[in-house]
Structures are given as C-alpha cells and as structure tokens.
Design a protein around this motif. Structure first.
Motif, PDB file in Angstrom:
ATOM      1  N   UNK A 230      -3.070  13.811   1.575  1.00 27.00           N
ATOM      2  CA  UNK A 230      -3.558  12.512   0.685  1.00 27.00           C
ATOM      3  C   UNK A 230      -2.541  12.428  -0.437  1.00 27.00           C
ATOM      4  N   UNK A 231      -2.883  11.421  -1.417  1.00 27.78           N
ATOM      5  CA  UNK A 231      -1.971  11.362  -2.504  1.00 27.78           C
ATOM      6  C   UNK A 231      -2.578  11.906  -3.775  1.00 27.78           C
ATOM      7  N   UNK A 238      -8.423   5.875  -7.345  1.00 32.13           N
ATOM      8  CA  UNK A 238      -9.855   5.775  -6.749  1.00 32.13           C
ATOM      9  C   UNK A 238     -10.094   6.920  -6.009  1.00 32.13           C
ATOM     10  N   UNK A 240      -9.965   7.629  -2.946  1.00 35.60           N
ATOM     11  CA  UNK A 240      -8.930   7.796  -2.089  1.00 35.60           C
ATOM     12  C   UNK A 240      -7.622   8.551  -2.527  1.00 35.60           C
ATOM     13  N   UNK A 242      -5.429   6.582  -4.427  1.00 35.92           N
ATOM     14  CA  UNK A 242      -4.385   5.806  -4.753  1.00 35.92           C
ATOM     15  C   UNK A 242      -4.795   5.318  -6.109  1.00 35.92           C
TER      16      UNK A 242
ATOM     17  N   UNK B  14       1.278   4.710   5.141  1.00 38.16           N
ATOM     18  CA  UNK B  14      -0.073   4.862   5.065  1.00 38.16           C
ATOM     19  C   UNK B  14      -0.711   3.667   5.412  1.00 38.16           C
ATOM     20  N   UNK B  64       3.790   7.320  -2.544  1.00 36.84           N
ATOM     21  CA  UNK B  64       2.452   6.812  -2.310  1.00 36.84           C
ATOM     22  C   UNK B  64       2.127   5.980  -1.076  1.00 36.84           C
ATOM     23  N   UNK B  68       2.394  11.594   3.979  1.00 34.00           N
ATOM     24  CA  UNK B  68       2.853  13.140   4.046  1.00 34.00           C
ATOM     25  C   UNK B  68       1.726  13.855   2.918  1.00 34.00           C
ATOM     26  N   UNK B  70       1.596  14.142  -0.515  1.00 35.12           N
ATOM     27  CA  UNK B  70       2.285  13.252  -1.618  1.00 35.12           C
ATOM     28  C   UNK B  70       2.119  13.533  -2.985  1.00 35.12           C
ATOM     29  N   UNK B  71       2.519  13.712  -3.803  1.00 36.03           N
ATOM     30  CA  UNK B  71       2.365  14.043  -5.354  1.00 36.03           C
ATOM     31  C   UNK B  71       3.199  13.266  -6.233  1.00 36.03           C
TER      32      UNK B  71
END
Ligand SMILES: Cc1ncc(C[n+]2csc(CCOP(=O)(O)OP(=O)(O)O)c2C)c(N)n1
Ligand code: SF4
Lengths: 380, 276
Positions: A230-231, A238, A240, A242, B14, B64, B68, B70-71
């Motif tokens: 995930x980010x 949000x 998720x 993002x 994504x 984003x 992966x 991601x950061x």
C-alpha cells in the motif's frame, strides 16, 4: 512457564534504565546522533542491540535519525531514538511524518537548558510545549515524563505499548537529573512485563484498506514486505492511503487522528497521587521536580500541613480530569517547574474552581530543591 | 515489441489509483518510471519485495502510481527512511527516488552519508536541473548563467555533478543516463538494483515547463534534443579535449566497485557483540 526468580537488582542511571525498558518492550532498532545529556542511551543501545539481533545506527544528524526510526517501524520493527533540545528541534519534521502516517515510535528527549545550545549539562524542563506542538500542523502525540530510574524503565515500556496500540509517536521527557542519577532498579522477569504489539491486518491482502475507519479509530498496520502493498504518504490521504484534498475526507481523517487518542484517555492519561486524600494544598509537578515535591510534601505533613502531590506522568493529552479534581479539592496548588511556567498555564486553563494556582520557576539551570517547595507550601 | 513495451507498465501500475497523474504532458518523470518498471521486470523481482521511497517534488510522486510497498516521505529525507527500512528488513529491495533539489540541496547531507555508509540501497535521482514542483527556482544542479524563477538575472552559483559527488563519497555503483537514452537507463537501473552496496543512478531529465521555458527550451522535444546533443558516452569522453566536454555530461557507468555493504559489516558487529 512462569518465572519465579526474584527480580534482578541493578544499579543504573536513568538513561540506562530507559534502554532496559525499551529492550524489554521489544525495541530492536535505534537510530540516533550524539548529544549531552542523552548520549548514554545511544552508547548502550550500540552495545545491547546487536546482541539481540537488533540494529543500532548512528546517523548523520537527528533529522536522519527520526527518518530511519520511522522507516524501521514501517518495516515492522519497534524503534526508538533519543536526543536533547537542539536535536529534538531537528526531529520535528519527521516526527510530523510519524503523526500523519500513524507510525508507532518512541522519542526520548533528555531536556537540558535552552534555547539553542543553552546549558548542555544542566537540567531544565523547557521543552514541554515543544513536545506537544513542536511539529507543524494539528497533530496528536502522547508525551510522558519520567522522574526516577524506576520510571525510566516502566514508563519507557508504557511508551512503546501506547505507541503500538494507538499508532502514534510517543515522546518521553526526561531531564539531566533523572538521566544521570543512579538508583537501584528491580528488573522484573520478562514474563511479568506486559508488552503490546500493533494489531496487524487479519484480512487477506486484497481486502486490506490501510486507513479504514473502525470503532477504535486505529487501523491495523501491515509491515512492508508481507503482501499488503500500500501507499504511505505525508500528504493527507484517504482510507486507501492515496493523497486527497477533499474537505470531507480531510476532516474525517484529521478527526480520526484525534478521536483515537480521546477514546484512550482512560489509560493514556496517567498521574500519581501522593497523600492527596485529605490534601488542602497540593503540588502539581512532573519529572525530577516531582521528586523534590514529594520530599517537600512529607516535610509539610510533619508540620501538620495537609499537603499532597499530584504527579503528572502523562503531560499530553493533558490529564485535565485528574488536575481538575485536585483543584476542586484544594484551596491552592503550586506548580514548580524548571521553565518559565509551561504547565502552570495548562493547569490554569483547567481550573474551574476558585483554587489559587501558584507558579514556582527556575530558569537558571539549577534544580528545584525540596526546601524551596516546602517554603512555598508553608505559606499556601 | 512496442506492444509489449506499452503493455508492461500496466502490470505494475496501481489499478485502484485514480489517474490522470500530476505531471505536465511530456515530463521526463514518466520515462524514468517506465525504465524503472522495465528494469524491475527484467530482473524478475516480486512486487512484495520492492520498496519504493521518494522525497517531495514532482519526482516524489513516482511511487504512488506503482504497485509496490511505496512511501512518499519528506523533502530530502527519502534516504533516511530507506535506511531504516533496509536495516529493519534486509530482504527488501529498497529504491529511493529523488529530485535534484531533493537529493542534493535539502537532502545533500543524507545523500553523501548514504554513499559513504554503503548500505545496499538504490538511489535514483531525476536531475531536471531545477525545482520543478515549487515553480522553477534554481537548484544545486542549475547550470551557471541559466535562468530560474529565483535567478531571473542568471544563476551565479555553480552546479554539483551528482554522479561524481557520489563516487567521491564512496558509493559502490554510480551511473548516469538520460531520459533520451532510455535503453541505457533501463540497463543501469537494473544493475544498480542488483549490485550490493549503495547504488546511484542519475537520470538527466527534462522539465521543459519550469526550466526549459526560461532557457529557450520550452518544449519536451527541444529538451530531448538538448539531452541527445549534450550526452557523451563515458567510454569516449577520455579521447575528447576538455573544451569539448565543458557543457556536456557523460553517460555510462562511473563506478562499479564490489565491496561489502553495511548490512554485511553489521552482521560482523552482531557476532562480535555476542562473543563479548
Ligand atoms: C522542508 C521543506 N522545504 C521546502 C519544501 C517545498 N518544496 C517542495 S518540492 C521542492 C523542490 C523540488 O525540486 P526537486 O527536488 O528538484 O524535484 P522536482 O520537483 O524538480 O522533481 C521544494 C523546495 C518542502 N516540501 N519541504
Ligand atoms: S513542473 Fe517540470 S518536473 Fe514537474 S511535472 Fe512539470 S515538467 Fe515535470
């Protein structure tokens, strides 16, 4: 198997007890940059962590230390750093990142005289408000204060537990006196220590919504590399993860950050009452000053002054209820601090009775002695 | 081939992320992202084992979009977070993506120390010679004399050569290419990821909007031509007189040294600590 060995007794200074507490709580990563009076924590971590397959690293500065600590935690390892005023200022940027990404971690600030390089080897309590509001923007943090070697051990464990449970950075405020005083610490057996770990997702990865609302307001946290890709971002995000700028999503996110802490007030806000049952006058104190205050209260009792001590262990979220109760009960309270009066203001804000709130402050790099507090108590 | 090349990114993008992306049409950032995806695909890494960390800037928005771990960190600090992640979980392949301002202005200290420390990370620096996101202010790689929104009278500072800086600071693998030389970029990114120790990939890129417009190169095509005409293969650079190299940059591998990385060294520390 329960371990019935008697607790191991060690003669330790506060900084060393913090290391023992951190290791007992499961800390396995430490990144730091040397600074008096916190350096012993780094030094001892550099010796102890590799023995436990943990990692110590000395970074190029405190900004980097804080970044590495957050990174390690995102990868699933409990992590910590330790510093003093100037370094604490440098950590604020990435501390904010830990707040917005809800990354558990513990930051120890062994306070010394400030501002700037100030009095590097003298005690002070000048960073109380920096601990609360040091990073920019509205944000929740938990700030705890230690007053003894025993505290350094216990409170550090609490700090990790709260951090894991609420997914929030926890700041421990120590000071030069607590850091370097040696006292006996009875080290409990490992299985007598309550250790809390962050809740990991129990759903399959494809169902994982990293910042999903739930009743506690604390979403389960997946470590990197375990299938829950995930980010993570320092932008408002949000559910998720993002980035979003939508007012509704922004507000919901920010409110959850605060709500999760509010829900935990009952266990987060820790105070200690000494002889408060029938107290007519009281001292509200924290850190090493609380030790002097305890002495002063004993002295006062010997002279038939009905004095008590409310020691703040949690500084923020400010334990308003406990303070309010003390204020309602007493005709006057004294707030001695080694700063210009940072917590006395909070006490005054909490005051809804006609109790008198008195300040007693030292900003000369000297400790506040029991005699000084006793002298004040006599006239209250 | 072209079919495959355009389809491949979709395997890595994504699908729950809303597009369009934030970049200006024609920005080089997308090309770098494409290269990175091809490199990862060529090596055959699993998505789960990849961490992509970035700083702040237009370049910081790369992670984003890809599937992966991601950061998106703070400005200039991507390498510090990457350091924590890698040390906590060495099995992860950690890639840090940074802009030139990100990596060498605010993050310059972290950058040289990461190179010196030689932890097994891959740093990709997208060098568009300007602060793109904040509106075209000069960066540590803006050439002398060029214009920027904070240097309308011409830049009087001198530019860092990021790759050379990384070599001197001790990075074990250092290479440079450009978004015009995408094939070479694919190759050096793959090598950088595979080499142990700290790898630095500099991708010269175009910000025609903030840099180009102020310097008579206001379109991606013109900037691409500039990249094509100013790149010199490192193998050939030695044969050229210094004056011919003055406003050029070399492309290719600048350093490729096989030496133990930080984690291997730290493992020794653990063993010593346990004996002691
Ligand atoms: C501490 C801090 N200072 C300043 C900024 C504002 N800022 C955001 S991006 C940026 C520069 C971006 O330039 P570069 O790193 O070259 O990346 P690009 O946008 O060109 O990809 C700056 C100064 C910030 N986010 N944080
Ligand atoms: S401002 Fe420059 S770097 Fe940023 S997206 Fe546009 S072209 Fe790319």
């Amino acid at each position: 198997m329960a371990n019935n060995d008697p607790p191991k007794k060690l003669l330790l200074q506060g900084n060393e007890a913090i290391v023992e507490g951190a290791l007992a709580a499961g800390c396995r990563f430490f990144a730091g940059y040397p600074i008096t009076p916190a350096s012993e924590i780094s030094e001892m971590m550099s010796v102890r962590l590799p023995r436990q397959d943990g990692t110590f690293i000395q970074m190029e500065d405190e900004i980097a230390s804080m970044g590495a600590v957050v990174g390690a935690s995102l990868a699933g390892v409990k992590s910590m750093t330790a510093t003093s005023g100037p370094g604490f200022s440098l950590m604020q940027e990435n501390l904010g990142f830990a707040c917005i990404t809800e990354t558990p971690c513990v930051i120890v600030n062994v306070m010394r005289g400030g501002p700037s390089t100030g009095l590097p080897t003298s005690p002070a309590q000048g960073d109380v408000m920096q601990a609360r509001w040091g990073t920019h923007g509205d944000h929740p943090v938990i700030v705890l204060a230690v007053s003894s070697v025993g505290d350094c051990f216990d409170i550090t464990i609490h700090a990790f537990n709260l951090s894991e449970k609420y997914r929030v950075p926890v700041i421990i405020l120590s000071d030069e006196v607590v850091a370097h005083t040696r006292e006996i610490l009875a080290l409990p057996a490992g299985d007598k220590i309550e250790v809390i770990d962050r809740i990991r997702p129990s759903t399959p990865p494809e169902w994982y919504i990293p910042y999903e609302e739930n009743s506690r307001g604390v979403p389960p946290m997946a470590a990197m590399g375990e299938g829950y890709r995930h980010h993570v971002t320092g932008l408002i995000h949000d559910q998720r993860g993002f980035p979003t700028q939508k007012p509704k999503e922004t507000e919901a996110f920010m409110k959850r950050l605060f709500r999760k802490i509010t829900h935990g007030f009952y266990e987060i806000q820790m105070t200690k009452s000494i002889m408060m049952e029938d107290a007519e006058v009281a001292v509200i104190a924290y850190g090493s000053v609380a030790r002097s205050a305890q002495r002063a209260v004993m002295q006062a009792r010997q002279q038939n002054i009905k004095a008590g001590l409310l020691q703040l262990i949690t500084m923020f979220p400010f334990p308003k209820n406990a303070v309010d109760t003390a204020l309602r009960q007493c005709r006057s309270v004294l707030v001695p601090e080694m700063n210009i009066g940072q917590i006395s203001r909070e006490v005054k804000r909490a005051n809804t009775s006609d109790c008198r709130v008195l300040k007693y402050n030292r900003i000369d790099g000297q400790i506040i002695t029991p005699t000084e507090i006793f002298t004040e108590l006599k006239d209250m | 081939m072209p079919n495959n090349a355009t389809r491949l990114p979709h395997d890595y993008l994504r699908h729950d992320k809303k597009f369009p992306h934030v970049w200006c049409p024609g920005c080089g950032n997308g090309i770098v992202l494409g290269s990175l995806i091809r490199a990862i695909d060529n090596i055959g890494l699993e998505k789960d084992e990849i961490v992509m960390a970035s700083g702040i800037g237009c370049s910081g928005r790369l992670p984003v979009y890809v599937d992966f771990n991601t950061l998106h960190t703070t400005h200039g600090r991507a390498l510090t977070f990457a350091t924590g992640i890698k040390l906590a979980k060495p099995s992860l392949k950690v890639i840090a993506v940074m802009g030139d301002g990100d990596a060498t202005a605010i993050g310059g200290n972290h950058f040289i120390h990461a190179a010196r420390r030689n932890l097994d990370l891959t740093a990709i620096i997208i060098n568009n010679q300007i602060f793109g996101m904040t509106g075209g202010q000069y960066s540590p790689t803006t050439p002398y004399g060029c214009k920027a929104s904070t240097a309308l009278y011409g830049n009087i500072e001198h530019a860092f050569s990021i790759a050379e800086l990384a070599v001197t600071a001790g990075a074990s693998y250092v290479a440079r290419s450009s978004v015009f030389h995408a094939k070479l970029l694919d190759k050096i990114i793959a090598q950088g990821i595979q080499r142990r120790g700290f790898s630095v990939i500099v991708a010269m890129s175009n910000c025609h909007v903030q840099y180009g417009r102020r310097n008579q190169m206001g379109s991606p095509v013109i900037m691409m031509e500039w990249l094509r005409d100013h790149a010199v293969r490192i193998e050939k650079a030695g044969d050229l007189p210094a004056k011919d190299l003055q406003d050029k940059f070399t492309i290719g591998v600048l350093a490729d040294v096989d030496k133990p990385d930080y984690i291997e060294e730290y493992q020794k520390i653990r063993e010593r600590a346990k004996e002691g």
